[in-house]
Structure formats: C-alpha cells, structure tokens
Design a protein around this motif. Structure first.
Motif, PDB file in Angstrom:
ATOM      1  N   PRO A 108       6.113   9.200 -19.174  1.00  0.00           N
ATOM      2  CA  PRO A 108       5.378   8.174 -19.606  1.00  0.00           C
ATOM      3  C   PRO A 108       3.961   7.986 -18.902  1.00  0.00           C
ATOM      4  O   PRO A 108       4.024   7.625 -17.595  1.00  0.00           O
ATOM      5  N   GLY A 109       2.655   8.216 -19.535  1.00  0.00           N
ATOM      6  CA  GLY A 109       1.663   7.957 -18.752  1.00  0.00           C
ATOM      7  C   GLY A 109       1.124   9.027 -17.792  1.00  0.00           C
ATOM      8  O   GLY A 109       0.125   8.717 -17.117  1.00  0.00           O
ATOM      9  N   ARG A 110       1.992   9.888 -17.610  1.00  0.00           N
ATOM     10  CA  ARG A 110       1.817  11.141 -16.673  1.00  0.00           C
ATOM     11  C   ARG A 110       1.775  12.436 -17.481  1.00  0.00           C
ATOM     12  O   ARG A 110       2.271  13.434 -16.506  1.00  0.00           O
ATOM     13  N   PHE A 111       1.101  12.657 -18.361  1.00  0.00           N
ATOM     14  CA  PHE A 111       0.909  14.008 -19.128  1.00  0.00           C
ATOM     15  C   PHE A 111      -0.116  14.088 -19.854  1.00  0.00           C
ATOM     16  O   PHE A 111      -0.814  13.245 -19.952  1.00  0.00           O
ATOM     17  N   GLU A 112      -0.378  15.226 -20.147  1.00  0.00           N
ATOM     18  CA  GLU A 112      -1.587  15.806 -20.904  1.00  0.00           C
ATOM     19  C   GLU A 112      -1.095  16.783 -22.144  1.00  0.00           C
ATOM     20  O   GLU A 112      -0.257  17.664 -21.648  1.00  0.00           O
ATOM     21  N   LEU A 113      -1.870  16.767 -23.132  1.00  0.00           N
ATOM     22  CA  LEU A 113      -1.663  17.620 -24.219  1.00  0.00           C
ATOM     23  C   LEU A 113      -2.732  18.577 -24.195  1.00  0.00           C
ATOM     24  O   LEU A 113      -3.987  18.070 -24.605  1.00  0.00           O
ATOM     25  N   LEU A 114      -2.674  20.111 -23.827  1.00  0.00           N
ATOM     26  CA  LEU A 114      -3.930  20.746 -23.736  1.00  0.00           C
ATOM     27  C   LEU A 114      -3.625  21.755 -25.154  1.00  0.00           C
ATOM     28  O   LEU A 114      -2.792  22.257 -25.464  1.00  0.00           O
ATOM     29  N   VAL A 115      -4.713  21.800 -26.032  1.00  0.00           N
ATOM     30  CA  VAL A 115      -4.783  22.633 -27.307  1.00  0.00           C
ATOM     31  C   VAL A 115      -5.481  23.965 -26.976  1.00  0.00           C
ATOM     32  O   VAL A 115      -6.648  23.697 -26.871  1.00  0.00           O
ATOM     33  N   ALA A 116      -4.980  24.877 -26.767  1.00  0.00           N
ATOM     34  CA  ALA A 116      -5.490  26.117 -26.494  1.00  0.00           C
ATOM     35  C   ALA A 116      -5.869  26.755 -27.861  1.00  0.00           C
ATOM     36  O   ALA A 116      -5.200  27.662 -28.351  1.00  0.00           O
ATOM     37  N   GLU A 117      -7.176  26.371 -28.351  1.00  0.00           N
ATOM     38  CA  GLU A 117      -7.639  26.766 -29.617  1.00  0.00           C
ATOM     39  C   GLU A 117      -8.609  28.018 -29.298  1.00  0.00           C
ATOM     40  O   GLU A 117      -9.567  28.248 -28.702  1.00  0.00           O
ATOM     41  N   ASP A 118      -7.911  29.153 -30.041  1.00  0.00           N
ATOM     42  CA  ASP A 118      -8.308  30.402 -29.835  1.00  0.00           C
ATOM     43  C   ASP A 118      -9.132  30.995 -30.888  1.00  0.00           C
ATOM     44  O   ASP A 118      -8.740  32.186 -31.772  1.00  0.00           O
ATOM     45  N   GLY A 119     -10.630  30.667 -31.105  1.00  0.00           N
ATOM     46  CA  GLY A 119     -11.416  31.128 -32.032  1.00  0.00           C
ATOM     47  C   GLY A 119     -11.041  30.836 -33.620  1.00  0.00           C
ATOM     48  O   GLY A 119     -11.554  31.595 -34.449  1.00  0.00           O
ATOM     49  N   SER A 120     -10.673  29.727 -33.707  1.00  0.00           N
ATOM     50  CA  SER A 120     -10.169  29.469 -35.193  1.00  0.00           C
ATOM     51  C   SER A 120     -11.338  29.124 -36.198  1.00  0.00           C
ATOM     52  O   SER A 120     -12.462  28.788 -35.662  1.00  0.00           O
ATOM     53  N   THR A 121     -11.169  29.387 -37.288  1.00  0.00           N
ATOM     54  CA  THR A 121     -12.042  29.094 -38.496  1.00  0.00           C
ATOM     55  C   THR A 121     -11.799  28.401 -39.592  1.00  0.00           C
ATOM     56  O   THR A 121     -12.546  28.026 -40.423  1.00  0.00           O
TER      57      THR A 121
END
Length: 239
Positions: A35-48
């Motif tokens: 709770p309140g101690r996380f992050e969500l990283l979206v590793a977006e790899d050259g999407s079109t």
C-alpha cells in the motif's frame, strides 16, 4: 517523496487493448500488496498503436504509473533491462501485459523476495499448475524446457513464464553478463542466476494462453539455437 518497495514492470509492444485492463488491475493488486509503496513501470517498446499516448495520459493522472518509452524497438530483454535500471524499488517484478498468469499469484511472487529469495518465478509446468493452451504450444514449451534442463543444467521446470520477481540489487549485478536482447532473456537470467548461486523459488500458477499467440517453426529453431549458444558461452568461452 514516496518510499518505493515494489517496482512492477509491464513490457509492452502494440498492446493498447491489453493495457486498458492491465493497468487498473495492476494498480488494484499492487495496492493490496504494498500500500502506497509501489510503482508501475510500463516499458513501452516502440509501439505504433497508441499505447504511448494512453500510458502518458494515465501517468499524468496517477503518480504511481511511469512510462518508459522507446522510439525504436529495443526487444523484450533490453526493454526490461532499461526498466529495472530505472526502477526505484528494492523488489522488482514483471509480468505479461495480457495477464496470462492469474494476478492472484502476484502476492506470492513478491512475498518470496521479502522472505529472502533472490529470484521468484511462476511455473506452468509443475504438477500443481493449472494451464489452458493449445496442444502445439504445450508440446513446444515442454520440449524447450527439457532442452534447457538437459543442455544448460537448469533445475527449474519453466524458464519462459513471463511472471518473475527479483531482489533488485542482485539482478543488477547479474545483468552485465546477460546478452539476450529479446525472448531468450527470461531463460538466460534464470540459468545465470543458478550458476551464481542465487536462491530461486519456483511455484505453480494458474495460466491461460493469450489470444493470437502462436508458435512458429522459426521461433522454435531460434530458441533451440539460443540454448546451444548460451551453453557455448558458459562452458567454452567461460563468459
């Protein structure tokens, strides 16, 4: 400034439809775990397909979401490397954006690292695993993992399940030796972790095959070649 314990990574390439489910579901589950101690990283790899704009808009409205955009395709492995280097949590994990692995297992994945394991990985090939997929993919998966165990000496059962967590400091010390830039990354990380004496927990999961997922003859040949090349680097080049 928020203290981050868990950094979750979604590797993304033209996955706009899946993102619309994966981001809110991820936030819900992660909030229950840390709770309140996380992050969500979206590793977006050259999407079109508009994935970049969708995540950017989400990021603007929710500080728990971070976009890592690449103008040109990096490949799954390199995109994950970049995300883990940028992560702020002491525990890092990743899972496939189609949520093929039941998200109820994410708590167990993270808890394994909290309990002292260096690596935790879901497995579709343990007796207790519950999976739904085509016969062709099942045969290919079991054959691939048998080769990995036989040729590379791995004690694990499933190397390619996209559902893994790591102690970040231990992972970062391992990554300079990992050369795979795309799909073989998952296998090479697990094999090298074993060679370096890392504590690894493998546990059964509920998993279903994503829509439109196919196994091509070319994929099978490439993965088999990658196993042989890694064996050569480990035993001949000693790298």
């Amino acid at each position: 400034m928020r203290e981050i314990e868990v950094s979750a990574v979604l590797p993304v390439y033209n996955d706009l439809a899946a993102l619309k489910t994966a981001i809110p579901r991820s936030l819900e589950v992660l909030e229950a775990i840390a709770p309140g101690r996380f992050e969500l990283l979206v590793a977006e790899d050259g999407s079109t397909d508009g994935s970049t704009g969708f995540v950017r808009e989400y990021e603007t409205g929710d500080p728990r979401v971070r976009l890592l955009h690449a103008d040109e395709r990096l490949g799954r492995g390199r995109a994950l490397n970049r995300a883990f280097a940028a992560a702020e949590g002491s525990i890092v994990c990743y899972y496939d954006v189609d949520l093929a692995t039941d998200m109820q297992h994410l708590a167990e994945l993270v808890e394994a690292i909290r309990n002292g394991y260096d690596v935790a990985t879901g497995s579709r090939l343990l007796p207790e695993s519950v999976i739904v997929r085509s016969g062709g993919r099942e045969i290919a998966s079991r054959g691939y993992n048998m080769l990995t165990r036989t040729i590379l000496g791995s004690s694990l059962h499933d190397h390619q399940c996209g559902f893994k967590a790591f102690r970040r400091d231990r992972l970062l010390s391992l990554l300079p030796s990992v050369t795979a830039g795309h799909w073989f990354w998952d296998t090479e990380v697990l094999v090298r972790a074993q060679k370096n004496g890392y504590r690894i927990r493998e546990f059964p999961v509920r998993w279903r095959q994503g829509e439109g997922t196919t196994v091509r003859r070319k994929d099978v040949i490439e993965m088999g070649s990658a196993i042989v090349h890694l064996w050569w680097r480990l035993h001949v080049e000693k790298g």
